[in-house]
Scaffold this active site. Sequence first.
Site, PDB file in Angstrom:
ATOM      1  N   ASP A  34      -8.658   2.925  -3.808  1.00  0.00           N
ATOM      2  CA  ASP A  34      -7.893   4.173  -3.853  1.00  0.00           C
ATOM      3  C   ASP A  34      -8.666   5.180  -3.010  1.00  0.00           C
ATOM      4  OD1 ASP A  34      -6.737   6.612  -4.394  1.00  0.00           O
ATOM      5  OD2 ASP A  34      -6.377   6.175  -6.510  1.00  0.00           O
TER       6      ASP A  34
ATOM      7  N   ILE B 264       0.976   9.488   2.383  1.00  0.00           N
ATOM      8  CA  ILE B 264       2.115   9.749   1.492  1.00  0.00           C
ATOM      9  C   ILE B 264       2.882  10.943   2.056  1.00  0.00           C
ATOM     10  CG2 ILE B 264       1.125   8.757  -0.603  1.00  0.00           C
ATOM     11  CD1 ILE B 264       0.332  11.612  -1.454  1.00  0.00           C
TER      12      ILE B 264
ATOM     13  N   LYS C 252      -0.486  16.699   8.421  1.00  0.00           N
ATOM     14  CA  LYS C 252      -0.528  16.024   9.729  1.00  0.00           C
ATOM     15  C   LYS C 252      -0.988  17.015  10.818  1.00  0.00           C
ATOM     16  CE  LYS C 252       0.874  11.891   8.385  1.00  0.00           C
ATOM     17  NZ  LYS C 252       0.008  10.707   8.415  1.00  0.00           N
TER      18      LYS C 252
ATOM     19  N   TYR D 169       3.599  17.948   3.902  1.00  0.00           N
ATOM     20  CA  TYR D 169       3.325  16.766   4.747  1.00  0.00           C
ATOM     21  C   TYR D 169       3.020  17.227   6.175  1.00  0.00           C
ATOM     22  CZ  TYR D 169       4.353  12.272   7.087  1.00  0.00           C
ATOM     23  OH  TYR D 169       4.296  11.123   7.843  1.00  0.00           O
TER      24      TYR D 169
ATOM     25  N   ALA E  84       1.884  20.086   7.087  1.00  0.00           N
ATOM     26  CA  ALA E  84       0.577  20.764   7.083  1.00  0.00           C
ATOM     27  C   ALA E  84      -0.544  19.732   7.165  1.00  0.00           C
ATOM     28  CB  ALA E  84       0.432  21.609   5.821  1.00  0.00           C
TER      29      ALA E  84
ATOM     30  N   ALA F 219      -3.120   4.969   6.060  1.00  0.00           N
ATOM     31  CA  ALA F 219      -2.615   5.234   4.695  1.00  0.00           C
ATOM     32  C   ALA F 219      -2.091   6.660   4.618  1.00  0.00           C
ATOM     33  CB  ALA F 219      -3.733   5.039   3.673  1.00  0.00           C
TER      34      ALA F 219
HETATM   35  N1  LIG Z   1       7.816   5.886   7.792  1.00  0.00           N
HETATM   36  C1  LIG Z   1       7.923   6.933   8.598  1.00  0.00           C
HETATM   37  O1  LIG Z   1       9.063   7.421   8.871  1.00  0.00           O
HETATM   38  C2  LIG Z   1       6.693   7.545   9.212  1.00  0.00           C
HETATM   39  C3  LIG Z   1       6.882   8.431  10.300  1.00  0.00           C
HETATM   40  C4  LIG Z   1       5.754   9.008  10.872  1.00  0.00           C
HETATM   41  C5  LIG Z   1       4.501   8.724  10.388  1.00  0.00           C
HETATM   42  N2  LIG Z   1       4.342   7.867   9.323  1.00  0.00           N
HETATM   43  C6  LIG Z   1       2.996   7.635   8.831  1.00  0.00           C
HETATM   44  O2  LIG Z   1       2.723   6.257   8.836  1.00  0.00           O
HETATM   45  C7  LIG Z   1       1.718   5.963   7.876  1.00  0.00           C
HETATM   46  C8  LIG Z   1       2.133   4.731   7.071  1.00  0.00           C
HETATM   47  O3  LIG Z   1       3.302   5.052   6.352  1.00  0.00           O
HETATM   48  P1  LIG Z   1       4.491   4.019   6.060  1.00  0.00           P
HETATM   49  O4  LIG Z   1       5.744   4.654   6.540  1.00  0.00           O
HETATM   50  O5  LIG Z   1       4.129   2.672   6.519  1.00  0.00           O
HETATM   51  O6  LIG Z   1       4.536   4.129   4.469  1.00  0.00           O
HETATM   52  P2  LIG Z   1       4.343   3.049   3.280  1.00  0.00           P
HETATM   53  O7  LIG Z   1       5.102   1.817   3.586  1.00  0.00           O
HETATM   54  O8  LIG Z   1       4.661   3.794   2.035  1.00  0.00           O
HETATM   55  O9  LIG Z   1       2.789   2.724   3.353  1.00  0.00           O
HETATM   56  C9  LIG Z   1       1.823   3.652   2.962  1.00  0.00           C
HETATM   57  C10 LIG Z   1       0.515   2.916   2.789  1.00  0.00           C
HETATM   58  O10 LIG Z   1      -0.502   3.851   2.390  1.00  0.00           O
HETATM   59  C11 LIG Z   1      -1.197   3.309   1.269  1.00  0.00           C
HETATM   60  N3  LIG Z   1      -1.722   4.395   0.431  1.00  0.00           N
HETATM   61  C12 LIG Z   1      -1.071   5.490  -0.018  1.00  0.00           C
HETATM   62  N4  LIG Z   1      -1.879   6.214  -0.816  1.00  0.00           N
HETATM   63  C13 LIG Z   1      -3.073   5.557  -0.877  1.00  0.00           C
HETATM   64  C14 LIG Z   1      -4.301   5.800  -1.549  1.00  0.00           C
HETATM   65  N5  LIG Z   1      -4.496   6.864  -2.344  1.00  0.00           N
HETATM   66  N6  LIG Z   1      -5.313   4.902  -1.393  1.00  0.00           N
HETATM   67  C15 LIG Z   1      -5.139   3.798  -0.614  1.00  0.00           C
HETATM   68  N7  LIG Z   1      -3.991   3.532   0.063  1.00  0.00           N
HETATM   69  C16 LIG Z   1      -2.973   4.390  -0.082  1.00  0.00           C
HETATM   70  C17 LIG Z   1      -0.129   2.469   0.537  1.00  0.00           C
HETATM   71  O11 LIG Z   1      -0.750   1.441  -0.214  1.00  0.00           O
HETATM   72  P3  LIG Z   1      -0.863   1.356  -1.819  1.00  0.00           P
HETATM   73  O12 LIG Z   1       0.286   2.077  -2.408  1.00  0.00           O
HETATM   74  O13 LIG Z   1      -0.891  -0.119  -2.076  1.00  0.00           O
HETATM   75  O14 LIG Z   1      -2.179   2.010  -2.125  1.00  0.00           O
HETATM   76  C18 LIG Z   1       0.604   1.849   1.711  1.00  0.00           C
HETATM   77  O15 LIG Z   1      -0.077   0.690   2.154  1.00  0.00           O
HETATM   78  C19 LIG Z   1       1.531   7.218   7.034  1.00  0.00           C
HETATM   79  O16 LIG Z   1       0.363   7.908   7.431  1.00  0.00           O
HETATM   80  C20 LIG Z   1       2.765   8.045   7.380  1.00  0.00           C
HETATM   81  O17 LIG Z   1       2.535   9.426   7.254  1.00  0.00           O
HETATM   82  C21 LIG Z   1       5.416   7.271   8.732  1.00  0.00           C
END
Ligand SMILES: NC(=O)c1ccc[n+]([C@@H]2O[C@H](COP(=O)([O-])OP(=O)(O)OC[C@H]3O[C@@H](n4cnc5c(N)ncnc54)[C@H](OP(=O)(O)O)[C@@H]3O)[C@@H](O)[C@H]2O)c1
Length: 269
Positions: A64, A94, A161, A157, A159, A92
């Site tokens: 975590d 949220i 990034k 969010y 803020a 990683a």
């Molecule tokens: N999807 C989009 O539209 C989008 C667009 C732009 C940027 N992003 C960025 O892309 C990145 C990945 O996001 P995603 O879309 O692939 O989302 P996702 O499928 O929800 O994946 C998020 C990952 O972060 C991990 N995580 C979250 N909180 C954590 C914590 N406290 N400790 C350890 N691991 C943690 C989660 O793993 P566990 O829950 O297993 O810990 C999961 O593996 C993020 O930084 C997000 O801001 C996403």
Amino acid sequence: MKLDDTRALVTGASSGIGAELAVQLGEYGARVCLAARRRELLDAVAERVRRAKPSAVAHVLPVDLDTEAACRELIDRSVEALGGLDLLVINAGISMNARFEELPDPLATARAIMETNYFAAVALTAQALPHLRRSRGRIVVVSSLVGVAPLPTRTAYAASKHAVHGFFDSLRAELGAAVGITLACPGAVATPIREVSKAQGRGATAAELPDDEQMSAAECARLILDAARAEKRELRMTAAGKLSPWMRLIAPGVIDRVTRYKLGLDRRS
Ligand SMILES: NC(=O)c1ccc[n+]([C@@H]2O[C@H](COP(=O)([O-])OP(=O)(O)OC[C@H]3O[C@@H](n4cnc5c(N)ncnc54)[C@H](OP(=O)(O)O)[C@@H]3O)[C@@H](O)[C@H]2O)c1
């Protein structure tokens, strides 16, 4: 940079973009540490990495990232498992999906998002830098277009990034050629991130872009690794993403109106 035989740590590797990044690093033949909280999902991704190429290696490190000690320990364990570190992928994260005024506890939400998206990135970087200096390695940060442009329903969010951009743009200037930094800015990507926001109480009130306007996680990961190989400073995905900084200068109100419309806010207020 070359990715075959690279020693890499990917955070957020249990799901979405991080899982695809790990698998594609495996296809290059990299040795990868996979970090996130959900062990069973990490085990399944590790299996995909190992199947990708016979030389690929995957280590599962459940963690975590919301404490500094855990971030430091993750870097130490990764360096021990890999015998060094060439590539740190800070992925990683949220998000949130609600108007600021609709959040039940706005400050708690802002703090939680900042902890995972910004402070964990800083703590991982602090511990990893001596190792990356030694290998003349690279940090890839998965930020967002919301790190360089506004988006309604994503206040805290955005803020977090924007903080990531301020930190890593300044760090890049400090480090010069010693350690490379790539900031990747995806637009909307089809991953569970919005379901996670809903399940964890960070809102589900906003409409979302239709599926056909979202990039796949595999395509997003491919573009990110191409940018790392080309040693790019920043990667902005999608035409709208490339245009938005210029639109902000010329006609900032237009972005507000377009994003309000796309997210259905005008129909609700
Ligand atoms: N999807 C989009 O539209 C989008 C667009 C732009 C940027 N992003 C960025 O892309 C990145 C990945 O996001 P995603 O879309 O692939 O989302 P996702 O499928 O929800 O994946 C998020 C990952 O972060 C991990 N995580 C979250 N909180 C954590 C914590 N406290 N400790 C350890 N691991 C943690 C989660 O793993 P566990 O829950 O297993 O810990 C999961 O593996 C993020 O930084 C997000 O801001 C996403």
